[in-house]
Design a protein around this motif. Structure first.
Motif, short mmCIF file in Angstrom:
data_model
loop_
_atom_site.label_atom_id
_atom_site.label_comp_id
_atom_site.label_asym_id
_atom_site.label_seq_id
_atom_site.Cartn_x
_atom_site.Cartn_y
_atom_site.Cartn_z
N LEU A 190 -16.09 -76.82 -95.34
CA LEU A 190 -16.81 -76.84 -94.06
C LEU A 190 -15.99 -76.15 -92.98
O LEU A 190 -14.78 -76.37 -92.89
CB LEU A 190 -17.06 -78.30 -93.64
CG LEU A 190 -17.49 -78.55 -92.18
CD1 LEU A 190 -18.89 -78.00 -91.90
CD2 LEU A 190 -17.46 -80.05 -91.85
N ASP A 191 -16.65 -75.30 -92.19
CA ASP A 191 -16.04 -74.80 -90.96
C ASP A 191 -16.97 -75.24 -89.83
O ASP A 191 -18.07 -74.70 -89.68
CB ASP A 191 -15.90 -73.27 -90.99
CG ASP A 191 -15.24 -72.74 -89.70
OD1 ASP A 191 -15.14 -73.51 -88.72
OD2 ASP A 191 -14.84 -71.56 -89.69
N PRO A 192 -16.56 -76.25 -89.03
CA PRO A 192 -17.47 -76.77 -87.99
C PRO A 192 -17.64 -75.82 -86.80
O PRO A 192 -18.50 -76.06 -85.95
CB PRO A 192 -16.79 -78.07 -87.56
CG PRO A 192 -15.36 -77.91 -87.91
CD PRO A 192 -15.29 -76.99 -89.09
N ASP A 198 -24.51 -78.27 -81.84
CA ASP A 198 -23.22 -78.76 -81.37
C ASP A 198 -22.61 -79.55 -82.52
O ASP A 198 -23.18 -80.56 -82.96
CB ASP A 198 -23.48 -79.67 -80.15
CG ASP A 198 -22.21 -80.30 -79.62
OD1 ASP A 198 -21.16 -80.21 -80.28
OD2 ASP A 198 -22.28 -80.91 -78.52
N ALA A 199 -21.47 -79.12 -83.00
CA ALA A 199 -20.88 -79.76 -84.19
C ALA A 199 -20.27 -81.12 -83.88
O ALA A 199 -19.85 -81.83 -84.79
CB ALA A 199 -19.82 -78.84 -84.80
N LEU A 200 -20.22 -81.48 -82.59
CA LEU A 200 -19.71 -82.81 -82.27
C LEU A 200 -20.84 -83.84 -82.21
O LEU A 200 -20.60 -85.03 -82.09
CB LEU A 200 -18.92 -82.77 -80.95
CG LEU A 200 -17.65 -81.90 -81.04
CD1 LEU A 200 -16.99 -81.74 -79.68
CD2 LEU A 200 -16.65 -82.47 -82.04
N LEU A 250 -22.54 -73.44 -82.24
CA LEU A 250 -23.48 -73.57 -81.12
C LEU A 250 -24.15 -72.24 -80.80
O LEU A 250 -25.28 -72.21 -80.34
CB LEU A 250 -22.68 -73.91 -79.86
CG LEU A 250 -22.46 -75.32 -79.41
CD1 LEU A 250 -21.64 -75.31 -78.13
CD2 LEU A 250 -23.82 -75.97 -79.13
N ASP A 251 -23.40 -71.16 -81.00
CA ASP A 251 -23.83 -69.84 -80.53
C ASP A 251 -24.74 -69.16 -81.54
O ASP A 251 -24.30 -68.84 -82.66
CB ASP A 251 -22.56 -69.01 -80.28
CG ASP A 251 -22.86 -67.70 -79.58
OD1 ASP A 251 -22.30 -67.48 -78.51
OD2 ASP A 251 -23.67 -66.90 -80.11
N ASP A 252 -26.00 -68.94 -81.15
CA ASP A 252 -26.96 -68.42 -82.14
C ASP A 252 -26.71 -66.95 -82.50
O ASP A 252 -26.98 -66.53 -83.61
CB ASP A 252 -28.41 -68.65 -81.69
CG ASP A 252 -28.69 -68.06 -80.32
OD1 ASP A 252 -27.72 -67.85 -79.56
OD2 ASP A 252 -29.86 -67.81 -80.01
N GLY A 276 -18.22 -66.09 -88.81
CA GLY A 276 -18.06 -66.30 -90.26
C GLY A 276 -16.86 -65.56 -90.84
O GLY A 276 -16.57 -65.66 -92.03
N ASN A 277 -16.13 -64.83 -89.98
CA ASN A 277 -15.04 -64.00 -90.53
C ASN A 277 -13.96 -64.83 -91.23
O ASN A 277 -13.50 -64.47 -92.32
CB ASN A 277 -14.42 -63.12 -89.44
CG ASN A 277 -13.60 -62.00 -90.04
OD1 ASN A 277 -14.04 -61.32 -90.98
ND2 ASN A 277 -12.39 -61.80 -89.55
N LEU A 278 -13.58 -65.96 -90.63
CA LEU A 278 -12.56 -66.79 -91.28
C LEU A 278 -13.05 -67.26 -92.65
O LEU A 278 -12.35 -67.15 -93.66
CB LEU A 278 -12.22 -68.00 -90.37
CG LEU A 278 -11.35 -69.08 -91.00
CD1 LEU A 278 -10.00 -68.53 -91.43
CD2 LEU A 278 -11.14 -70.24 -90.03
N VAL A 279 -14.27 -67.79 -92.68
CA VAL A 279 -14.78 -68.34 -93.94
C VAL A 279 -14.96 -67.24 -94.99
O VAL A 279 -14.57 -67.41 -96.15
CB VAL A 279 -16.10 -69.11 -93.71
CG1 VAL A 279 -16.77 -69.46 -95.04
CG2 VAL A 279 -15.83 -70.39 -92.95
N1 SAM Z 1 -13.57 -68.73 -87.07
C1 SAM Z 1 -14.53 -68.08 -86.23
C2 SAM Z 1 -14.73 -66.63 -86.69
O1 SAM Z 1 -14.01 -66.15 -87.59
O2 SAM Z 1 -15.60 -65.96 -86.09
C3 SAM Z 1 -14.12 -68.11 -84.77
C4 SAM Z 1 -14.17 -69.45 -84.15
S1 SAM Z 1 -13.99 -69.38 -82.40
C5 SAM Z 1 -12.27 -69.50 -82.17
C6 SAM Z 1 -14.61 -70.94 -81.91
C7 SAM Z 1 -16.09 -71.14 -82.09
O3 SAM Z 1 -16.41 -72.46 -81.70
C8 SAM Z 1 -17.00 -70.23 -81.28
O4 SAM Z 1 -17.80 -69.50 -82.17
C9 SAM Z 1 -17.86 -71.20 -80.45
O5 SAM Z 1 -19.21 -70.79 -80.33
C10 SAM Z 1 -17.76 -72.47 -81.28
N2 SAM Z 1 -17.98 -73.75 -80.58
C11 SAM Z 1 -17.42 -74.18 -79.42
N3 SAM Z 1 -17.84 -75.43 -79.14
C12 SAM Z 1 -18.67 -75.80 -80.15
C13 SAM Z 1 -19.41 -76.98 -80.43
N4 SAM Z 1 -19.37 -78.05 -79.62
N5 SAM Z 1 -20.16 -77.03 -81.56
C14 SAM Z 1 -20.21 -75.96 -82.40
N6 SAM Z 1 -19.53 -74.82 -82.18
C15 SAM Z 1 -18.76 -74.74 -81.07
#
Ligand code: SAM
Length: 329
Positions: free
Chosen positions: A122-124, A175-177, A150-152, A129-132
């Motif tokens: 899981l990546d919350p 929102d993943a929280l 959160l960001d569509d 998606g680059n990390l995953v």
């Molecule tokens: N690993 C990702 C990648 O390779 O693109 C980058 C992650 S970036 C550092 C942090 C991410 O957290 C952002 O895409 C942002 O939209 C998301 N984010 C921030 N608050 C969030 C929340 N409450 N629920 C879900 N996503 C959230």
């Protein structure tokens, strides 16, 4: 037909995204998502285009012939185009985890998983998606991955990118929280969003909520991730270097000591970041479970600049040794 270089593949993504952005009146990043969808389906999906523009795109996609490229070449060229789009329209949450960090996380995960290649992940905060996908490309196994963001716009990029790379990732735009409908996983990877979480009411559901005022989102994410990890599961977070120095750090430390074993903290090279203050580390933790032992010592290391091959090799040796000693016990 010959294989295109990463640069030439980038040009395909770039030319198509620029054209679709202009013709459809959408941002470059949105147009890049549309481009990836077109490439996946093998034809132009946007019905609004005239015949000439459609033919131009069709020719571009045909020449790209994605099927003959490695997954890494596709991921890298797509990533370059995403970076270009993020530079054009700077938004605070539009950050992508760079290759070098993703590859290092994949290396640590391989060590932690000891050859196991079928597991759930899981990546919350999956973002683009680059990390995953960097991790999935390295494993080449049967990882069942889940991602939330959160960001569509970013999530669409993650979705289209996963399709192009033939990686099955289930994505959730929320929102993943907030509560997640995801069963506990074996592994969490997360590049933590750093800052305050604006929803104080929701933060009430967390032990790591602040005693007064807004809570740290990055702390709540660690707690939420542990809730969604199976006992004995591994969690790898990209954290700000000062995570254990803030006013709320004591509570975080006490919580982690209760719920998990801190396995390691590895500082990433400062050269990867814009400034010393922005520099990050990797926090490796393992959720407690019967039969899982606490590591004799926490792995503490600072990665040198990756161009310093000798120093990097020495640190990698230290990390390898730590894993062998820990896993032999
Ligand atoms: N690993 C990702 C990648 O390779 O693109 C980058 C992650 S970036 C550092 C942090 C991410 O957290 C952002 O895409 C942002 O939209 C998301 N984010 C921030 N608050 C969030 C929340 N409450 N629920 C879900 N996503 C959230």
């Amino acid at each position: 037909m010959k294989e295109l270089t990463v640069e030439a593949l980038f040009n395909v993504f770039d030319e198509s995204a620029a054209l679709l952005s202009r013709l459809l009146g959408i941002s470059y990043l949105e147009a890049l998502g549309e481009t990836a969808e077109n490439l996946f389906h093998g034809h132009v999906l946007q019905e609004e285009l005239n015949e000439m523009d459609e033919k131009r795109l069709q020719k571009l996609y045909k020449e790209a012939n994605l099927e003959q490229h490695s997954k890494e070449a596709i991921r890298k060229s797509y990533q370059l185009a995403i970076l270009k789009g993020m530079k054009e329209h700077v938004q605070p949450n539009h950050q992508m985890t760079p290759d070098s960090i993703g590859l290092f996380i994949a290396y640590l995960l391989k060590k932690s998983m000891q050859g196991k290649s079928a597991f759930t992940l899981l990546d919350p905060t999956i973002g683009t998606g680059n990390l995953v996908t960097t991790v999935l490309n390295e494993f080449n196994g049967q990882i069942e991955a889940h991602g939330v963001d959160l960001d569509d716009v970013l999530l669409k990029l993650a979705y289209a990118g996963a399709n192009l790379l033939h990686h099955p990732i289930t994505l959730y735009n929320q929102d993943a929280l907030e509560p997640l409908l995801i069963d506990p996983v074996d592994v969490v990877v997360c590049d933590l969003p750093v800052g305050y979480y604006p929803n104080d009411e929701r933060a009430e559901a967390y032990r790591l909520k602040a005693d007064s005022g807004h809570s740290y989102a990055h702390h709540l994410f660690i707690e939420q991730s542990l809730r969604h990890t199976k006992p004995g599961g591994h969690l790898l977070f990209i954290i700000p270097n000062g995570l254990f120095e803030s006013t709320e750090a004591k509570k975080l430390q006490a919580f982690l000591t209760e719920e998990a074993y801190i396995e390691g903290v590895i500082q990433l090279p400062e050269t990867l970041f814009k400034s010393r203050q922005a520099a990050k580390s990797i926090l490796m933790i393992r959720k407690k479970a019967p039969g899982i032992q606490k590591p004799k010592e926490v792995l503490l290391a600072a990665m040198p600049s990756l161009t310093d091959k000798k120093a990097t090799a020495a640190i990698i040796q230290k990390i390898d040794r730590w894993f062998s000693e820990y896993q032999e016990r």
